[in-house]
Design a protein around this motif. Structure first.
Motif, PDB file in Angstrom:
ATOM      1  N   GLY A   1       0.848  -1.175   0.000  1.00 43.54           N
ATOM      2  CA  GLY A   1       0.000   0.000   0.000  1.00 43.54           C
ATOM      3  C   GLY A   1       0.887   1.230   0.000  1.00 43.54           C
ATOM      4  N   ILE A   2       0.539   2.234  -0.766  1.00 46.45           N
ATOM      5  CA  ILE A   2       1.389   3.409  -0.923  1.00 46.45           C
ATOM      6  C   ILE A   2       0.599   4.663  -0.524  1.00 46.45           C
ATOM      7  N   CYS A   3       1.225   5.488   0.286  1.00 48.42           N
ATOM      8  CA  CYS A   3       0.683   6.805   0.631  1.00 48.42           C
ATOM      9  C   CYS A   3       1.678   7.846   0.127  1.00 48.42           C
ATOM     10  N   ILE A   4       1.250   8.673  -0.823  1.00 49.96           N
ATOM     11  CA  ILE A   4       2.143   9.655  -1.455  1.00 49.96           C
ATOM     12  C   ILE A   4       1.933  11.023  -0.817  1.00 49.96           C
ATOM     13  N   VAL A   5       3.026  11.574  -0.273  1.00 50.63           N
ATOM     14  CA  VAL A   5       3.011  12.910   0.336  1.00 50.63           C
ATOM     15  C   VAL A   5       4.308  13.615  -0.050  1.00 50.63           C
TER      16      VAL A   5
END
Length: 305
Positions: A74-78
């Motif tokens: 799972g990827i969270c892009i910030v």
């Protein structure tokens, strides 16, 4: 836990983009060794190979997210993965501290605890025949084993030195872990032992260890049994030290390295790389002792010429 739920509760990070979201149990670093599913941050591609098999969510930036395409994470892009990660860590630590039930401190039999010592009323366990001298401070989430001695002025389980620079200033990182001190340990005067950063992690001092005056042991350090740490030593966070090991006077050990069983870091060493089992290292930066002495003799011989 799900990041999307945390963001809603925290009412922050509205610009975050979450793809293929996965459930996780804990926050940790890419190389953290913990039983459970992890959410980590990644802001440097050189650490991609360090990702453990139990990592499910990765907080990262656009460039690294592209390198992770095709994986099952799972990827969270910030924009600032490190900053976002530790804001989440602080939020969860505060929430947990407010919601979890406190357990009254337990003190064993035949202990000699000075009236001038400060022992947290909650979440401390002290074994039998323990000596705690005047002006010692023992914070929450600390366990002290049988027959151990804590000399005057020492602080056990305090908030460690972990700060992150952000665009808005410097972020102080909460320490949610604890300290476990084994049996027959002696900690001498004015030594500080910090608690772990993560709720699943502890700073551990093994059975029969002897720690001298003015030693600093940072968050998450693991020291195995029968080791001796001499005065003025500084040990950086997440360092592991094997059993029967000697750390000499005024040695500095950087964070995240390991010192093997039956090893030595000799007087005044600055240890920036791991020391193998049975190794004896000396110098700044520390190298194998026999090589250090050979180089020293060569240098002295050249100076005489």
């Amino acid at each position: 836990m799900l990041l999307s739920n945390i963001f809603k509760e925290y009412n922050c990070f509205e610009d975050a983009v979450i793809n293929n979201e996965k459930n996780f149990d804990y926050l940790g670093l890419t190389a953290s060794d913990v039983n459970g599913l992890l959410c980590v941050f990644l802001d440097d591609e050189k650490y991609i190979d360090d990702i453990k098999t139990n990592v499910r969510m990765i907080i990262t930036n656009k460039n690294i997210a592209k390198l992770l395409e095709g994986t099952n994470y799972g990827i969270c892009i910030v924009d600032n993965p490190r900053e976002v990660f530790f804001h989440i860590h602080n939020y969860l630590s505060d929430r947990r501290d407010k919601s979890e039930e406190k357990k009254k401190t337990i003190i064993g039999n035949d202990c000699d605890i000075s009236n001038l010592a400060s022992i947290s009323k909650n979440n401390v366990k002290i074994g039998n025949n323990v000596v705690i001298e005047e002006f010692v401070v023992v914070r929450e989430n600390t366990t002290i084993g049988d027959n151990s001695i804590i000399r005057a002025g020492s602080i056990i389980g305090g908030q460690g030195y972990e700060f992150k620079k952000t665009e808005k200033g410097i972020l102080s990182v909460a320490h949610a872990g604890g300290v476990i001190i084994g049996n027959n340990v002696e900690i001498q005067y004015n030594t500080c032992i910090d608690r772990g950063v993560y709720d699943w992690d502890n700073t551990i001092i093994g059975d029969n260890c002897k720690i001298d005056n003015l030693v600093h042991i940072a968050h998450g350090v693991k020291i195995s049994k029968n080791s001796m740490i001499v005065a003025n030593v500084g040990i950086g966070g997440r360092t592991t030290i094997g059993q029967n090991t000697w750390i000499g006077f005024a040695t500095t050990i950087t964070n995240g390295v390991s010192v093997g069983d039956n090893a030595r870091a000799n007087i005044g060493s600055v240890v920036t790389k791991s020391i193998p089992d049975g190794g004896s290292y000396t110098g700044n930066f520390a190298i194998e002792h026999s090589i250090f002495m050979k180089n020293l003799k060569k240098s002295l011989s050249n100076n005489k010429e």
